[in-house]
Design an enzyme around this catalytic site. Sequence first.
Site, PDB file in Angstrom:
ATOM      1  N   TYR A  61       1.002  -1.130  -0.080  1.00  0.00           N
ATOM      2  CA  TYR A  61       0.119   0.110  -0.033  1.00  0.00           C
ATOM      3  C   TYR A  61       0.789   1.342   0.190  1.00  0.00           C
ATOM      4  O   TYR A  61       1.257   1.707   0.972  1.00  0.00           O
ATOM      5  CB  TYR A  61      -0.805  -0.043   1.330  1.00  0.00           C
ATOM      6  CG  TYR A  61      -1.766  -1.243   1.217  1.00  0.00           C
ATOM      7  CD1 TYR A  61      -2.402  -1.651   0.181  1.00  0.00           C
ATOM      8  CD2 TYR A  61      -2.604  -1.594   2.623  1.00  0.00           C
ATOM      9  CE1 TYR A  61      -3.110  -2.933   0.361  1.00  0.00           C
ATOM     10  CE2 TYR A  61      -3.359  -2.435   2.650  1.00  0.00           C
ATOM     11  CZ  TYR A  61      -3.815  -3.031   1.323  1.00  0.00           C
ATOM     12  OH  TYR A  61      -4.681  -4.390   1.605  1.00  0.00           O
ATOM     13  N   PRO A 210     -15.794  -4.808   2.498  1.00  0.00           N
ATOM     14  CA  PRO A 210     -17.235  -5.172   2.770  1.00  0.00           C
ATOM     15  C   PRO A 210     -18.207  -3.928   1.995  1.00  0.00           C
ATOM     16  O   PRO A 210     -19.388  -4.423   1.989  1.00  0.00           O
ATOM     17  CB  PRO A 210     -17.086  -5.188   4.401  1.00  0.00           C
ATOM     18  CG  PRO A 210     -16.063  -4.084   4.685  1.00  0.00           C
ATOM     19  CD  PRO A 210     -14.944  -4.255   3.773  1.00  0.00           C
ATOM     20  N   LEU A 211     -17.561  -3.028   1.802  1.00  0.00           N
ATOM     21  CA  LEU A 211     -18.446  -1.900   1.429  1.00  0.00           C
ATOM     22  C   LEU A 211     -18.357  -1.582  -0.110  1.00  0.00           C
ATOM     23  O   LEU A 211     -18.702  -0.697  -0.718  1.00  0.00           O
ATOM     24  CB  LEU A 211     -18.049  -0.308   1.939  1.00  0.00           C
ATOM     25  CG  LEU A 211     -18.349  -0.354   3.544  1.00  0.00           C
ATOM     26  CD1 LEU A 211     -17.712   0.992   3.955  1.00  0.00           C
ATOM     27  CD2 LEU A 211     -19.852  -0.267   3.893  1.00  0.00           C
ATOM     28  N   GLY A 212     -17.805  -2.785  -0.631  1.00  0.00           N
ATOM     29  CA  GLY A 212     -17.635  -2.851  -2.162  1.00  0.00           C
ATOM     30  C   GLY A 212     -16.883  -1.609  -2.651  1.00  0.00           C
ATOM     31  O   GLY A 212     -17.324  -1.198  -3.569  1.00  0.00           O
ATOM     32  N   ARG A 213     -15.903  -1.166  -1.893  1.00  0.00           N
ATOM     33  CA  ARG A 213     -14.833  -0.255  -2.348  1.00  0.00           C
ATOM     34  C   ARG A 213     -15.572   1.066  -2.256  1.00  0.00           C
ATOM     35  O   ARG A 213     -15.281   2.180  -3.015  1.00  0.00           O
ATOM     36  CB  ARG A 213     -14.171  -0.520  -3.535  1.00  0.00           C
ATOM     37  CG  ARG A 213     -13.245  -1.832  -3.336  1.00  0.00           C
ATOM     38  CD  ARG A 213     -12.335  -2.183  -4.459  1.00  0.00           C
ATOM     39  NE  ARG A 213     -11.667  -3.315  -4.485  1.00  0.00           N
ATOM     40  CZ  ARG A 213     -10.296  -3.236  -4.145  1.00  0.00           C
ATOM     41  NH1 ARG A 213      -9.663  -2.148  -3.934  1.00  0.00           N
ATOM     42  NH2 ARG A 213      -9.951  -4.605  -4.044  1.00  0.00           N
ATOM     43  N   GLY A 214     -16.543   1.246  -1.401  1.00  0.00           N
ATOM     44  CA  GLY A 214     -17.452   2.461  -1.467  1.00  0.00           C
ATOM     45  C   GLY A 214     -18.652   2.395  -2.255  1.00  0.00           C
ATOM     46  O   GLY A 214     -19.828   3.194  -1.973  1.00  0.00           O
ATOM     47  N   PHE A 215     -18.888   1.342  -3.227  1.00  0.00           N
ATOM     48  CA  PHE A 215     -19.802   1.580  -3.982  1.00  0.00           C
ATOM     49  C   PHE A 215     -21.202   1.257  -3.520  1.00  0.00           C
ATOM     50  O   PHE A 215     -22.266   1.789  -3.911  1.00  0.00           O
ATOM     51  CB  PHE A 215     -19.730   0.520  -5.491  1.00  0.00           C
ATOM     52  CG  PHE A 215     -20.629   0.433  -6.434  1.00  0.00           C
ATOM     53  CD1 PHE A 215     -20.135   1.382  -7.510  1.00  0.00           C
ATOM     54  CD2 PHE A 215     -21.801  -0.124  -6.583  1.00  0.00           C
ATOM     55  CE1 PHE A 215     -21.208   1.236  -8.559  1.00  0.00           C
ATOM     56  CE2 PHE A 215     -22.707  -0.172  -7.644  1.00  0.00           C
ATOM     57  CZ  PHE A 215     -22.439   0.630  -8.653  1.00  0.00           C
TER      58      PHE A 215
HETATM   59  N1  LIG Z   1      -6.273  -8.501   0.958  1.00  0.00           N
HETATM   60  C1  LIG Z   1      -6.776  -7.777   0.049  1.00  0.00           C
HETATM   61  O1  LIG Z   1      -6.263  -8.295  -1.346  1.00  0.00           O
HETATM   62  C2  LIG Z   1      -7.199  -6.456   0.025  1.00  0.00           C
HETATM   63  C3  LIG Z   1      -7.638  -5.851  -1.216  1.00  0.00           C
HETATM   64  C4  LIG Z   1      -8.473  -4.711  -0.799  1.00  0.00           C
HETATM   65  C5  LIG Z   1      -8.434  -4.136   0.569  1.00  0.00           C
HETATM   66  N2  LIG Z   1      -8.113  -4.643   1.485  1.00  0.00           N
HETATM   67  C6  LIG Z   1      -7.989  -4.208   2.914  1.00  0.00           C
HETATM   68  O2  LIG Z   1      -9.433  -3.990   2.902  1.00  0.00           O
HETATM   69  C7  LIG Z   1      -9.747  -2.539   3.725  1.00  0.00           C
HETATM   70  C8  LIG Z   1     -11.085  -2.367   3.140  1.00  0.00           C
HETATM   71  O3  LIG Z   1     -11.274  -2.406   1.632  1.00  0.00           O
HETATM   72  P1  LIG Z   1     -11.741  -1.262   0.943  1.00  0.00           P
HETATM   73  O4  LIG Z   1     -10.810  -0.192   1.520  1.00  0.00           O
HETATM   74  O5  LIG Z   1     -11.025  -1.601  -0.408  1.00  0.00           O
HETATM   75  O6  LIG Z   1     -13.044  -1.189   0.448  1.00  0.00           O
HETATM   76  P2  LIG Z   1     -14.327  -0.771   1.373  1.00  0.00           P
HETATM   77  O7  LIG Z   1     -13.861  -0.829   3.045  1.00  0.00           O
HETATM   78  O8  LIG Z   1     -15.437  -1.753   0.930  1.00  0.00           O
HETATM   79  O9  LIG Z   1     -14.631   0.736   1.028  1.00  0.00           O
HETATM   80  C9  LIG Z   1     -13.790   1.679   1.088  1.00  0.00           C
HETATM   81  C10 LIG Z   1     -14.248   3.050   0.466  1.00  0.00           C
HETATM   82  O10 LIG Z   1     -15.532   3.534   1.048  1.00  0.00           O
HETATM   83  C11 LIG Z   1     -15.489   4.588   1.554  1.00  0.00           C
HETATM   84  N3  LIG Z   1     -16.179   4.644   2.807  1.00  0.00           N
HETATM   85  C12 LIG Z   1     -16.080   4.147   4.036  1.00  0.00           C
HETATM   86  N4  LIG Z   1     -16.892   4.192   4.831  1.00  0.00           N
HETATM   87  C13 LIG Z   1     -17.928   4.752   4.332  1.00  0.00           C
HETATM   88  C14 LIG Z   1     -19.052   5.430   4.791  1.00  0.00           C
HETATM   89  N5  LIG Z   1     -19.850   5.107   5.666  1.00  0.00           N
HETATM   90  N6  LIG Z   1     -19.896   6.263   3.822  1.00  0.00           N
HETATM   91  C15 LIG Z   1     -19.447   6.212   2.491  1.00  0.00           C
HETATM   92  N7  LIG Z   1     -18.230   5.642   2.060  1.00  0.00           N
HETATM   93  C16 LIG Z   1     -17.406   5.267   2.759  1.00  0.00           C
HETATM   94  C17 LIG Z   1     -14.120   4.962   1.754  1.00  0.00           C
HETATM   95  O11 LIG Z   1     -13.841   6.523   1.529  1.00  0.00           O
HETATM   96  P3  LIG Z   1     -12.961   7.124   2.622  1.00  0.00           P
HETATM   97  O12 LIG Z   1     -11.998   6.576   2.873  1.00  0.00           O
HETATM   98  O13 LIG Z   1     -13.097   8.564   2.023  1.00  0.00           O
HETATM   99  O14 LIG Z   1     -14.078   7.499   3.657  1.00  0.00           O
HETATM  100  C18 LIG Z   1     -13.485   4.357   0.654  1.00  0.00           C
HETATM  101  O15 LIG Z   1     -13.669   4.767  -0.456  1.00  0.00           O
HETATM  102  C19 LIG Z   1      -8.682  -1.852   2.818  1.00  0.00           C
HETATM  103  O16 LIG Z   1      -8.448  -0.716   3.419  1.00  0.00           O
HETATM  104  C20 LIG Z   1      -7.492  -2.765   3.028  1.00  0.00           C
HETATM  105  O17 LIG Z   1      -6.668  -2.709   4.439  1.00  0.00           O
HETATM  106  C21 LIG Z   1      -7.313  -6.199   1.209  1.00  0.00           C
END
Ligand SMILES: NC(=O)c1ccc[n+]([C@@H]2O[C@H](COP(=O)([O-])OP(=O)(O)OC[C@H]3O[C@@H](n4cnc5c(N)ncnc54)[C@H](OP(=O)(O)O)[C@@H]3O)[C@@H](O)[C@H]2O)c1
Length: 339
Positions: A61, A210-215
Amino acid sequence: MSSERIATVQLGTGGPEVGVQGLGCMGMSFAYGPTDGDEARATLERALELGVTLYDTADVYGAGENEKFIAPFVAKHRDELVLATKFSLTVDPADPTKRIIRNDRAYLRQCIEDSLRRLEVDVIDLYYMHRRDVNVPIEETVGAMAELVAEGKVKHLGLSEVTASELRAAHTVHPIAAVQSEWSLFSRDIEQSVIPAAVELGVGLVPYSPLGRGFLTGSFVDARKELGDNDFRRQQPRFTGDNAAANAALLDPVRELAQARGATLGQIALAWVQQRAQVHGIAGVVPIPGTRKRVRVEENAAATHLVLTDSELALLEPIAARVAGDRYADMSFTSAGRA
Ligand SMILES: NC(=O)c1ccc[n+]([C@@H]2O[C@H](COP(=O)([O-])OP(=O)(O)OC[C@H]3O[C@@H](n4cnc5c(N)ncnc54)[C@H](OP(=O)(O)O)[C@@H]3O)[C@@H](O)[C@H]2O)c1
């Protein structure tokens, strides 16, 4: 819903005790565009106040920058949190869309020293193999990871994006505390065989994105039109063009439920993960939604108190099968791509 501290759970048999929701730190340095550093640091602190104790990063990262970013926070609260990082994946500096995966012992030995140095710690609580290099037997990689446990550099082992058979093979070499894989209303591949294997072996589950990357929060539809040039989501097939438009329509029942329950879309998505975990009988599930904003970490933590009824879960059941487009442009790097 209450704003009290979140509950705790043991992550896998013999794994660490953590808050039932963790914090994904990736976006603070990587993948999702510019970050307000002060707000991100305040978010780390606020999460801890709420009982979020599992902090997730990886060496890839921001090419080490994310580990460095959270290091001062980790130092300040070393005994209050569980620190998770990962090795094995790098991005080709000449072409950031290209990934390099290495699972060999020599590379692992180099990575652990680099992560310990950047994180400014003597031991990493949970150390994951981030991606699988099929040229190296998984038993060999986990054997080398187990040496790190014996040497006191790592406390628990984890694997990310592995298949059920890879998990079983790994677990014969050393207990695996957690599998980290994508799991959400939109991404349910792991329910086929990875989750049943984890349940059988007593391995904890750390759902990423778990938030589908924000989608799933409804905050964007078409990544190419709405998100910045360097945003990783522009490369993900389900978030662009016709796929994105079709997938946005799938959020209607989520929106309807959110309205009925006085919750946000994101809270419904997070509650769904926790409850599907119960349906599968997973002992320890700790989703790691990623955010850089205090108000969102509060909103996400509050979702751990939201319980959906069976009929509400049934309303959400058909969504995943209708999602248009893959999770990644190249699925060969995922467990689904090898299953
Ligand atoms: N093992 C793997 O291959 C892998 C792959 C991907 C991710 N990860 C890990 O998993 C973690 C979480 O996954 P992710 O960050 O990809 O996706 P996510 O948690 O599904 O979504 C993150 C996105 O949602 C937004 N968000 C968060 N809370 C929100 C809310 N309450 N309302 C509106 N938007 C919200 C965030 O924006 P803001 O930051 O601007 O709030 C960010 O753009 C990562 O940080 C990483 O540590 C691991």
